[in-house]
Scaffold this active site. Structure first.
Site, short mmCIF file in Angstrom:
data_model
loop_
_atom_site.label_atom_id
_atom_site.label_comp_id
_atom_site.label_asym_id
_atom_site.label_seq_id
_atom_site.Cartn_x
_atom_site.Cartn_y
_atom_site.Cartn_z
CG ASP A 36 3.11 -9.50 26.57
OD1 ASP A 36 3.13 -10.59 26.00
OD2 ASP A 36 2.88 -8.42 25.99
CE LYS A 58 6.91 -11.27 21.44
NZ LYS A 58 6.49 -10.37 20.35
CG MET A 173 10.74 -1.36 24.70
SD MET A 173 9.73 -2.18 23.42
CE MET A 173 9.37 -0.76 22.35
#
Length: 506
Positions: A36, A58, A173
């Site tokens: 990631d 991402k 997030m």
């Protein structure tokens, strides 16, 4: 064909040293690593040279690969009989979608293991000096996603319970949804004046901490221009940062430093600088390679018993000498009766790894120092062997020859310009992204200038320059570069100490 398996591995919150021993072992064994954006690239340095690396990072609204495709990729690689490491930032099962990947593997009857990672929910606040619990302040904490699955239709968030039912709230997030999050908290009873913090790039040298309140958080973050990745922390524990901040109090915290040593040696300097809080960029200016021929060194090794002195001027010379000694099916016993001199404590330490204690280590870590130390001990006609770089200063052999020694200088290695991307480095320097450049030898100076091209001296001049000693500093001056920091002790330890003292004074 061997049985494939997938390891769902947590890479931790950012500081790559927080990874577990088990995770490191699986990275070393992997045939394929699917990784990631938030997994530090230095973790991949532990992988085998023939490993297959697949990036599936991402960022917000920018996905290299859809989650469904990642799931299928893991299935395909495992069915090929591969040992697959799925390297995920933080912990695989804390908003890492590791559960979805594991269920897909179960559906395909494929074995897997989960290697937990330290979640940013606790590590990032800790690096900011904020404990998520404290007996006198908070006895509970909750970890909450900052954005829910957009396909669900309606929210499952129990704001009426969360807002006042838990002491410390950690939103992962959630920066882009702060207006919604803070509004919901206040609507459901959380006072607007509740202390809050937004922490970006937590546990890394780029860490940035914004202290605010629930009522002001959205406006303060917008004003400060804070972007993901960041966490949002709510609760009275935030006030403890005033006394407990430690990571961003380190002497070199936030300082961006360019390390120009050879790649295989850069880690020692980088590790020391990072330990003091610096943000390091490794851009090797030199590469250490064998000479075009070992003939001269090999011949000298065959005639080793005829020498009275063996002089090492660097750790590289030590390594290559003993590599060729072992190649000749000989070992340290061949040095019986030969006196050994070493320039610098690091060279002496490297010798000890081969069972050799240097007879002389001059206090001044350069050729002039070893000449002064050796002169009283050298008699005319004594043979001295100096295995060193192909191109080096002639002070040592010339001065020893003048007092009657018979000198044999043999090339043990060469320094060449590294394959670092000079254009990308020049852009980084031009943009002011580097504050300090370290030079650990004259060759790092000349080769960095070669990498940067005609504007090299001008670009380097935009930064502070730190040199390991006066010889390296003199090379800078010869090329129109002003050295700002010169170490008194010509070692990596001495260089880091000089940098730290200069930063704190300035």
């Amino acid at each position: 064909m061997k049985q494939g398996i997938v390891y769902l591995v947590g890479a931790g919150p950012g500081d790559y040293k927080l990874i577990s021993v088990k995770a490191k072992e699986y990275i070393e064994q992997a045939d394929t690593i699917v990784y990631d954006r938030l997994a530090d690239s230095r973790l991949l340095a532990w992988a085998r040279k023939d490993v297959e690396l697949i990036y599936v990072g991402k960022a917000s609204s920018q996905h290299t690969m859809r989650q469904e495709d990642i799931n299928q990729l893991l299935v395909e690689k495992a069915k090929e009989g591969k040992t697959v490491v799925r390297l995920k930032g933080g912990d695989p099962f804390v908003f890492g979608r590791g559960g979805e990947e594991a269920l897909e593997l179960v559906a395909n009857h494929l074995p897997f293991e989960v290697v937990p990672g330290i979640t940013s929910a606790i590590a990032v606040p800790a690096y900011a000096g904020i404990p998520v619990t404290h007996r006198a302040v908070a006895t509970s904490f909750a970890v909450i996603t900052g954005h829910e699955d957009p396909t669900k239709g309606e929210s499952n968030m129990r704001w009426d319970k969360l807002a006042t039912g838990v002491d410390t709230l950690v939103f992962l997030m959630g920066v882009e949804n702060l207006p919604h999050i803070t509004a919901k908290l206040m609507e459901n009873g959380r006072p607007a004046e509740t202390p809050a913090a937004v922490i970006r790039w937590g546990t890394k040298p780029e860490q940035r901490v914004l202290i605010t309140t629930v009522g002001n958080a959205a406006a303060d973050v917008h004003k400060a221009g804070i972007k993901p990745p960041a966490i949002f922390l709510v609760g009275d524990v935030v006030a403890l940062r005033e006394k407990l901040a430690w990571f961003d109090q380190k002497p070199l915290f936030g300082k961006s430093v360019l390390v120009t040593r050879a790649r295989e040696q850069a880690s020692a300097l980088t590790a020391r600088l990072e330990e003091m809080g610096a943000q390091c960029y490794e851009a090797p200016a030199i590469q250490i390679v064998p000479p075009e021929s070992f003939a001269a060194l090999d011949q000298a090794i065959q005639e080793l018993s005829s020498y009275q002195w063996l002089v090492f001027t660097s750790t590289n010379g030590v390594d290559y000498f003993f590599e060729r000694l072992h190649h000749a099916k000989k070992d340290s016993r061949m040095l019986a009766g030969i006196k050994v001199a070493a320039i610098g404590t690091q060279t002496a330490e490297q010798l000890r790894k081969f069972g050799i204690c240097a007879d002389i280590v001059p206090l001044e870590f350069r050729a002039e120092g070893i000449v002064d130390s050796l002169s009283p001990l050298i008699e005319p006609g004594m043979k001295v062997l100096i295995p060193r770089a192909l191109i080096a200063r002639d002070v040592l052999p010339v001065k020893l020859s003048e007092i009657g020694a018979v000198i044999n200088v043999v090339p043990a290695y060469r320094t060449i310009t590294a394959d670092t991307d000079g254009t990308a480095l020049a852009e980084k320097l031009s943009a002011g992204e580097i504050e300090l450049i370290t030079f650990t030898s004259s060759s790092t100076v000349t080769n960095l200038l070669e990498l940067l091209g005609s504007q090299g001296a001008k670009l380097i001049g935009k930064c502070k320059v730190a040199c390991i000693g006066p010889i390296t500093a003199a090379t800078c001056v010869e090329h129109g570069i002003r050295p700002d920091i010169i170490a008194d002790e010509y070692t990596i330890r001495g260089l880091v100490k000089a940098i730290s003292e200069s930063i704190q004074e300035g």
